[in-house]
Design an enzyme around this catalytic site. Structure first.
Site, PDB file in Angstrom:
ATOM      1  N   ASP A  39       0.593  -1.151   0.171  1.00 10.49           N
ATOM      2  CA  ASP A  39       0.195  -0.034   0.018  1.00 10.49           C
ATOM      3  C   ASP A  39       0.835   1.265  -0.217  1.00 10.49           C
ATOM      4  O   ASP A  39       0.586   2.216  -0.610  1.00 10.49           O
ATOM      5  CB  ASP A  39      -0.710   0.008   1.371  1.00 10.49           C
ATOM      6  CG  ASP A  39      -2.015  -1.122   1.309  1.00 10.49           C
ATOM      7  OD1 ASP A  39      -2.203  -1.725   0.072  1.00 10.49           O
ATOM      8  OD2 ASP A  39      -2.493  -1.420   2.259  1.00 10.49           O
ATOM      9  N   GLU A 120      -6.486 -30.740 -15.615  1.00  9.38           N
ATOM     10  CA  GLU A 120      -6.614 -29.480 -14.645  1.00  9.38           C
ATOM     11  C   GLU A 120      -7.915 -29.373 -14.098  1.00  9.38           C
ATOM     12  O   GLU A 120      -8.694 -30.303 -14.089  1.00  9.38           O
ATOM     13  CB  GLU A 120      -6.173 -28.217 -15.795  1.00  9.38           C
ATOM     14  CG  GLU A 120      -7.154 -28.232 -16.830  1.00  9.38           C
ATOM     15  CD  GLU A 120      -6.638 -27.253 -17.739  1.00  9.38           C
ATOM     16  OE1 GLU A 120      -6.293 -25.922 -17.386  1.00  9.38           O
ATOM     17  OE2 GLU A 120      -6.044 -27.635 -18.692  1.00  9.38           O
ATOM     18  N   LYS A 122     -11.569 -27.755 -13.224  1.00  7.90           N
ATOM     19  CA  LYS A 122     -12.871 -27.221 -13.801  1.00  7.90           C
ATOM     20  C   LYS A 122     -13.195 -26.034 -12.714  1.00  7.90           C
ATOM     21  O   LYS A 122     -13.919 -26.514 -11.893  1.00  7.90           O
ATOM     22  CB  LYS A 122     -13.798 -28.114 -14.216  1.00  7.90           C
ATOM     23  CG  LYS A 122     -14.811 -27.211 -15.060  1.00  7.90           C
ATOM     24  CD  LYS A 122     -15.806 -28.301 -15.631  1.00  7.90           C
ATOM     25  CE  LYS A 122     -16.606 -27.282 -16.919  1.00  7.90           C
ATOM     26  NZ  LYS A 122     -17.283 -26.447 -16.027  1.00  7.90           N
ATOM     27  N   ASP A 124     -15.069 -23.114 -11.146  1.00  9.77           N
ATOM     28  CA  ASP A 124     -16.438 -22.810 -11.069  1.00  9.77           C
ATOM     29  C   ASP A 124     -16.655 -21.260 -11.052  1.00  9.77           C
ATOM     30  O   ASP A 124     -16.802 -20.865 -10.073  1.00  9.77           O
ATOM     31  CB  ASP A 124     -17.218 -23.299  -9.970  1.00  9.77           C
ATOM     32  CG  ASP A 124     -18.574 -23.570 -10.084  1.00  9.77           C
ATOM     33  OD1 ASP A 124     -18.993 -23.089 -11.159  1.00  9.77           O
ATOM     34  OD2 ASP A 124     -19.222 -23.770  -8.899  1.00  9.77           O
ATOM     35  N   ARG A 143     -17.752 -14.531 -22.106  1.00 11.07           N
ATOM     36  CA  ARG A 143     -18.204 -15.579 -23.122  1.00 11.07           C
ATOM     37  C   ARG A 143     -19.291 -15.335 -23.955  1.00 11.07           C
ATOM     38  O   ARG A 143     -19.444 -15.622 -25.146  1.00 11.07           O
ATOM     39  CB  ARG A 143     -17.948 -17.009 -22.336  1.00 11.07           C
ATOM     40  CG  ARG A 143     -18.550 -18.123 -23.451  1.00 11.07           C
ATOM     41  CD  ARG A 143     -18.260 -19.417 -22.648  1.00 11.07           C
ATOM     42  NE  ARG A 143     -18.682 -20.344 -23.414  1.00 11.07           N
ATOM     43  CZ  ARG A 143     -19.960 -21.080 -23.602  1.00 11.07           C
ATOM     44  NH1 ARG A 143     -20.877 -20.626 -22.954  1.00 11.07           N
ATOM     45  NH2 ARG A 143     -20.082 -22.043 -24.505  1.00 11.07           N
ATOM     46  N   TYR A 228      -7.481 -17.544 -13.507  1.00  8.83           N
ATOM     47  CA  TYR A 228      -6.549 -18.506 -13.763  1.00  8.83           C
ATOM     48  C   TYR A 228      -6.984 -18.994 -15.353  1.00  8.83           C
ATOM     49  O   TYR A 228      -7.898 -19.085 -15.786  1.00  8.83           O
ATOM     50  CB  TYR A 228      -6.932 -19.780 -12.863  1.00  8.83           C
ATOM     51  CG  TYR A 228      -6.111 -19.826 -11.659  1.00  8.83           C
ATOM     52  CD1 TYR A 228      -4.802 -19.581 -11.400  1.00  8.83           C
ATOM     53  CD2 TYR A 228      -6.970 -20.005 -10.355  1.00  8.83           C
ATOM     54  CE1 TYR A 228      -4.244 -19.555 -10.185  1.00  8.83           C
ATOM     55  CE2 TYR A 228      -6.645 -19.777  -9.273  1.00  8.83           C
ATOM     56  CZ  TYR A 228      -5.390 -19.556  -8.910  1.00  8.83           C
ATOM     57  OH  TYR A 228      -4.641 -19.303  -7.783  1.00  8.83           O
ATOM     58  N   LYS A 319     -17.102 -34.141 -14.245  1.00  9.34           N
ATOM     59  CA  LYS A 319     -17.767 -33.325 -13.004  1.00  9.34           C
ATOM     60  C   LYS A 319     -17.821 -34.106 -11.676  1.00  9.34           C
ATOM     61  O   LYS A 319     -17.988 -35.045 -11.482  1.00  9.34           O
ATOM     62  CB  LYS A 319     -19.263 -32.903 -13.284  1.00  9.34           C
ATOM     63  CG  LYS A 319     -19.344 -32.241 -14.319  1.00  9.34           C
ATOM     64  CD  LYS A 319     -18.819 -30.738 -14.522  1.00  9.34           C
ATOM     65  CE  LYS A 319     -20.056 -29.706 -13.896  1.00  9.34           C
ATOM     66  NZ  LYS A 319     -20.986 -29.428 -14.772  1.00  9.34           N
ATOM     67  N   CYS A 413     -42.076 -24.525  23.398  1.00  7.92           N
ATOM     68  CA  CYS A 413     -41.461 -25.593  22.984  1.00  7.92           C
ATOM     69  C   CYS A 413     -42.277 -26.408  22.333  1.00  7.92           C
ATOM     70  O   CYS A 413     -43.276 -26.845  22.719  1.00  7.92           O
ATOM     71  CB  CYS A 413     -40.394 -26.230  24.019  1.00  7.92           C
ATOM     72  SG  CYS A 413     -39.808 -27.806  23.579  1.00  7.92           S
ATOM     73  N   CYS A 416     -42.311 -29.898  24.794  1.00  5.53           N
ATOM     74  CA  CYS A 416     -42.523 -29.633  26.197  1.00  5.53           C
ATOM     75  C   CYS A 416     -43.526 -28.723  26.408  1.00  5.53           C
ATOM     76  O   CYS A 416     -43.965 -28.559  27.622  1.00  5.53           O
ATOM     77  CB  CYS A 416     -41.604 -29.718  27.033  1.00  5.53           C
ATOM     78  SG  CYS A 416     -40.639 -28.230  27.094  1.00  5.53           S
ATOM     79  N   CYS A 431     -35.667 -23.256  24.752  1.00  8.97           N
ATOM     80  CA  CYS A 431     -36.746 -23.813  25.710  1.00  8.97           C
ATOM     81  C   CYS A 431     -36.414 -23.812  26.993  1.00  8.97           C
ATOM     82  O   CYS A 431     -35.284 -24.070  27.292  1.00  8.97           O
ATOM     83  CB  CYS A 431     -37.015 -25.412  25.149  1.00  8.97           C
ATOM     84  SG  CYS A 431     -37.725 -26.296  26.394  1.00  8.97           S
ATOM     85  N   CYS A 437     -38.142 -30.859  29.846  1.00 11.13           N
ATOM     86  CA  CYS A 437     -38.455 -31.122  28.250  1.00 11.13           C
ATOM     87  C   CYS A 437     -37.693 -32.448  27.692  1.00 11.13           C
ATOM     88  O   CYS A 437     -36.723 -32.943  28.024  1.00 11.13           O
ATOM     89  CB  CYS A 437     -37.671 -30.041  27.575  1.00 11.13           C
ATOM     90  SG  CYS A 437     -37.800 -30.211  25.802  1.00 11.13           S
TER      91      CYS A 437
END
Ligand code: IVH
Length: 674
Positions: A39, A120, A122, A124, A143, A228, A319, A413, A416, A431, A437
């Site tokens: 920075d 390689e 795939k 997402d 694309r 990538y 996949k 609840c 109970c 509860c 309970c």
């Protein structure tokens, strides 16, 4: 004018340092500059350029975000079409693909026994085409439909992983690859969305798509996208690499990031091995992938094989089972946990996701439901990654029926009918029934019987359900009054199992103090606190009568834990429960409390982090302990010293935050010597 030369040199040097830092970070995955230093260089360069605008060049790292927001994206026709891949979902389809490849090459008179494949990941994300002319990035396009995409150059330029200028420059090169958002960045983005009460993104891919399609590049720049490369579009003025693997190496040489996870393998067996290895590492990758890609490595053979419609014959995507699926949420059930926490659980129309059929998914809590605006009847996206509990990630808003119902947390609840209470500032509703309970009782019994507690083998949830529902068991002590005949009368329990269960109950009667304390299921008292309590007090009675102050004397026990323990034993029904257990013969060896440590470091708690110059961590630990000190794994306010070596990370940061003394090995040696 006399100063112009050194000034220009200075600007050039700053740019080179920044570009080198980007290269090390995004290409090599090896950061070489601390963020603050990066920075600082950037601000210095910005200041120089602001004072001398004539020195600004379009490929300066300060020029990544430039221009105003546009009203729409220009359509661009790709120089070479961007194709898609056929998918394989099982091994048989991969074998069939390989057979087609061999057949195709044989038919063309170039038979090959065993095909070499470049494997390689795939990714997402979103496919993009980056066009470089004489080394300079001139166009970044999505694309689109494969023939025509959108010009998103201004946004692409903000992605620091993408070089604005290539190292060596062919006349034209188009780099194809995937723009992605890393998982961590995605979490952070959603956190920011939450804080602004804005809709969260369902997954990193949607978030990346949203970021890349921002009309204002300043927003894209804030989203830290990554890139990538995996392929090539047009190429002019450079020889074509002979293999796909060589192509990727060549791209790396130009300064383009290519993921490290890639391999050249032989035949189907090699491909499947890669698939398996990547599958095992999938959850540890910083980004999401939805499979792997196998490609005939020889580019000449790729040419021979060609394309069918819009997909290559020489490549296929194998996949992984989808981790997300869309289904309908038909209802919301409430589960009551051991501590009374009410968890809303989505009832789902059965859907195949992450390799199994899922019919329910957690909704975490009321706030989460509100935040995601999940309604009963909605179409939702369900996610099941690895072995984690499936969860509802988001709703599909345009598929909401008008009949969709808003969920309301019950005020009583469902098990109970006790009041439900939600503490100020807490997300969880509870509860208030405690052991009245049935649901809490069942969970408490299961915890009591669990392996690390009293280890009652054979006492599973089906049996506990029946025992509680029939009313045979109200408290843990009741378990020890069960006989084989009673048990054998239960569903799912034959005579043999009943006898085994009685035997394991008999064994469980004799236990240890730490197991017993852990088995009680006191909030915030896990195994390690139970052990500390047992060591410190030696016997149960003093623990039951200890004040919060006395409890605070126990190493690693803080105010929240101390209060929780004191409150637990202040409840008459909990004390009675303990007495009943003793009455039915549950016992453990009692001992004297551990002697107060002696030595120069008595009463001092240390945390060791990073690599020490000469001492191994275990050695440092035993030296501290034999001097009477204690070594803990995590830094808290009670830590007296953090011993930091090289590459110390979050513990060092925590120590600074809490203002704990930080010492090095030499200072430790000094303390030990004194
Ligand atoms: S190759 C001619 N390789 O998957 C082959 N695609 O269905 C063109 N993708 O639109 C694509 N990782 O967005 C290729 N290692 C990879 C990929 C990859 C992800 C995406 C890409 C493309 C789609 C193809």
């Amino acid at each position: 004018m006399a100063r112009a030369k050194p000034l220009a040199d200075n600007v050039r040097r700053l740019r080179e340092q920044i570009m080198q830092a980007d290269h090390d970070y995004y290409l090599l995955d090896q950061p070489t500059l601390p963020d603050a230093e990066y920075d600082r260089l950037m601000s210095e360069l910005q200041a120089l350029e602001a004072a001398h605008p004539e020195l600004i060049t379009p490929d300066s790292p300060t020029q990544r975000v430039s221009g105003a927001a546009s009203r729409e994206f220009r359509a661009v026709r790709h120089a070479a079409p961007m194709l898609s891949l056929n998918n394989a979902f099982d091994e048989a389809s991969v074998a069939a693909f390989d057979a087609r490849v061999r057949e195709g090459l044989a038919r063309a008179g170039a038979p090959v026994q065993q095909i070499e494949y470049a494997c390689e990941l795939k990714f997402d994300g979103l496919a993009v085409n980056l066009r470089y002319e004489r080394g300079e990035l001139v166009l970044g396009a999505t694309r689109g439909d494969g023939a025509v995409g959108e010009d998103v150059t201004a946004n692409i330029r903000t992605i620091r992983a993408i070089p604005l200028r290539l190292k060596r420059a062919p006349e034209v090169v188009e780099v194809r690859g995937e723009v992605m958002m890393f998982k961590r960045e995605f979490e952070r983005l959603n956190e920011r969305q939450r804080e602004k009460a804005q809709r969260e993104y369902a997954n990193p891919r949607n978030a990346a798509a949203g970021a890349l399609r921002q009309l204002d590049p300043r927003i894209t720049a804030q989203r830290s996208l990554r890139f990538y490369a995996y392929g090539l579009g047009e190429l002019r003025g450079a020889p074509e690499p002979a293999t796909h693997a060589a192509l990727l190496d060549w791209l790396v040489g130009l300064g383009v990031p290519v993921a490290h996870e890639r391999a050249v393998v032989e035949g189907v067996a090699g491909c499947l091995h890669f698939y398996q290895a990547v599958g095992e590492r999938r959850s540890t990758l910083p980004y999401e992938i939805d499979g792997v890609v196998y490609r005939v490595n020889s580019r000449a053979d790729q040419q021979v094989l060609g394309y069918v419609s819009r997909a290559p014959r020489f490549a296929i995507a194998h996949k992984f089972p989808a981790q997300e699926a869309v289904t309908q949420l038909t209802g919301i059930d409430i589960q009551v946990g051991r501590t009374g926490a009410l968890t809303p659980v989505a009832r789902l129309a059965p859907v195949f996701v992450g390799g199994v059929t899922v019919t329910s998914a957690t909704l975490h809590n009321e706030d989460e439901i509100r935040r995601k605006d999940v309604r009963i009847g909605d179409t939702v996206i369900v996610r099941r990654a690895g072995d984690v509990i499936p969860e509802v990630v988001a709703v599909v808003p345009d598929r909401r029926p008008s009949s969709a119902k808003v969920f309301k947390m019950p005020t009583r609840c469902p098990v109970c009918a006790s009041l439900v209470y939600r503490e100020e500032g807490e997300a969880v509703s509870r509860c208030t029934g405690g052991l009245v309970c049935g649901a809490q009782r069942k969970q408490a019994l299961l915890h009591f019987a669990s392996r690390r507690a009293l280890d009652i083998e054979g006492l599973g949830d089906k049996i506990v359900d029946q025992l509680v529902d029939i009313g045979l068991v109200h408290s843990p002590a009741d378990l020890f009054t069960l006989d084989a005949d009673t048990l054998a009368a239960l569903d799912r329990l034959g005579g043999k199992s009943a006898a085994n269960l009685v035997a394991s109950l008999e064994r469980a009667r004799s236990t240890t103090l730490e197991r017993f304390i852990y088995a009680l299921g006191i909030r915030h008292v896990g195994e390690s606190t139970a052990r500390d309590l047992a060591r410190h007090f030696g016997r149960l009675d003093p623990i039951m009568h200890a004040s919060e102050d006395e409890l605070l004397q126990v190493p690693d026990v803080g105010p929240v834990v101390a209060a929780s323990i004191a409150h637990f034993f202040a409840e008459a029904h909990n004390r009675t429960g303990v007495e009943q257990l003793r009455a039915v013969g549950v016992h453990w060896p009692e001992s004297d409390p551990v002697r107060k440590p002696v030595g120069p470091l008595a009463g001092k708690t240390f945390v060791i982090t990073g690599t020490l110059p000469t001492l191994k961590r275990d050695d440092a630990k035993s030296m501290i302990e034999s001097a009477g000190g204690k070594v803990s794994g995590s830094v808290s306010k009670k830590t007296d010293y953090v011993v930091a070596g090289d590459d110390a990370g979050s513990k060092l940061a925590k120590a600074r935050e809490l203002d704990v003394s930080i010492i090095d090995e030499a200072q430790l040696q000094k303390l030990l010597g004194d």
